[in-house]
Design an enzyme around this catalytic site. Sequence first.
Site, PDB file in Angstrom:
ATOM      1  N   HIS A  52      -4.597   4.804  -4.208  1.00 16.45           N
ATOM      2  CA  HIS A  52      -5.765   4.411  -4.997  1.00 16.45           C
ATOM      3  C   HIS A  52      -6.908   5.391  -4.763  1.00 16.45           C
ATOM      4  CE1 HIS A  52      -7.314   2.735  -1.221  1.00 16.45           C
ATOM      5  NE2 HIS A  52      -6.190   2.053  -1.104  1.00 16.45           N
TER       6      HIS A  52
HETATM    7  P1  TYD Z   1      -4.548  -2.284   0.061  1.00 14.62           P
HETATM    8  O1  TYD Z   1      -5.712  -1.721  -0.697  1.00 14.62           O
HETATM    9  O2  TYD Z   1      -3.232  -2.347  -0.650  1.00 14.62           O
HETATM   10  O3  TYD Z   1      -4.362  -1.480   1.435  1.00 14.62           O
HETATM   11  P2  TYD Z   1      -4.051   0.071   1.662  1.00 14.62           P
HETATM   12  O4  TYD Z   1      -5.079   0.831   0.913  1.00 14.62           O
HETATM   13  O5  TYD Z   1      -4.155   0.258   3.135  1.00 14.62           O
HETATM   14  O6  TYD Z   1      -2.669   0.360   1.204  1.00 14.62           O
HETATM   15  O7  TYD Z   1      -4.965  -3.711   0.595  1.00 14.62           O
HETATM   16  C1  TYD Z   1      -4.009  -4.621   1.072  1.00 14.62           C
HETATM   17  C2  TYD Z   1      -4.545  -6.022   0.827  1.00 14.62           C
HETATM   18  O8  TYD Z   1      -5.683  -6.266   1.648  1.00 14.62           O
HETATM   19  C3  TYD Z   1      -4.967  -6.241  -0.600  1.00 14.62           C
HETATM   20  O9  TYD Z   1      -4.546  -7.560  -0.967  1.00 14.62           O
HETATM   21  C4  TYD Z   1      -6.472  -6.199  -0.547  1.00 14.62           C
HETATM   22  C5  TYD Z   1      -6.773  -6.680   0.862  1.00 14.62           C
HETATM   23  N1  TYD Z   1      -7.996  -6.128   1.438  1.00 14.62           N
HETATM   24  C6  TYD Z   1      -9.040  -6.980   1.750  1.00 14.62           C
HETATM   25  O10 TYD Z   1      -8.977  -8.208   1.534  1.00 14.62           O
HETATM   26  N2  TYD Z   1     -10.164  -6.464   2.317  1.00 14.62           N
HETATM   27  C7  TYD Z   1     -10.296  -5.143   2.568  1.00 14.62           C
HETATM   28  O11 TYD Z   1     -11.355  -4.708   3.092  1.00 14.62           O
HETATM   29  C8  TYD Z   1      -9.208  -4.266   2.241  1.00 14.62           C
HETATM   30  C9  TYD Z   1      -9.308  -2.794   2.512  1.00 14.62           C
HETATM   31  C10 TYD Z   1      -8.080  -4.797   1.677  1.00 14.62           C
END
Ligand code: TYD
Length: 133
Positions: A52
């Site tokens: 992302h």
């Molecule tokens: P995700 O963005 O997929 O993590 P990464 O970028 O590490 O691959 O996030 C995983 C899950 O966690 C998603 O459901 C969103 C949630 N999340 C939060 O609730 N709070 C946060 O601060 C972050 C970064 C993610």
Amino acid sequence: MNTINNVSIIDIPKVHDERGFLAVIEKNTIPFAIKRVYYLYDVPSDSYRGGHAHKEQQSVIIALSGSFEVLVDDGKSTKRIMLNKPNQGLIMPTQIWREIDNFSSGAVCLVLASTEYNEAEYIRDYKIFKNQF
Ligand code: TYD
């Protein structure tokens, strides 16, 4: 080596004595005020994180323990950066696509973020990201 728009590595100031190292991040160490801190741990070695970019959030990514690789993409070129030093931070401006993989055993990926969590400011579709440039 190609440079990716405003992505850079900073050295986090550290203090060393016979008891070990102490690294300090203060107001002026990074280019934004921290609103949120999160970290990834117990990540399987074949895991892929990220995938992302952000419209608003700036961040600093730190390999607090172990190592992993960050692919960064500014829409024009890409670069893979290995992070393996707890006193180095990868400065990530807005609008940089990132993918994180090759986690070592025991790796901890710390993220200092300039915004609170807001799914609306994520760009999770690579085509949409690329089409902006
Ligand atoms: P995700 O963005 O997929 O993590 P990464 O970028 O590490 O691959 O996030 C995983 C899950 O966690 C998603 O459901 C969103 C949630 N999340 C939060 O609730 N709070 C946060 O601060 C972050 C970064 C993610």
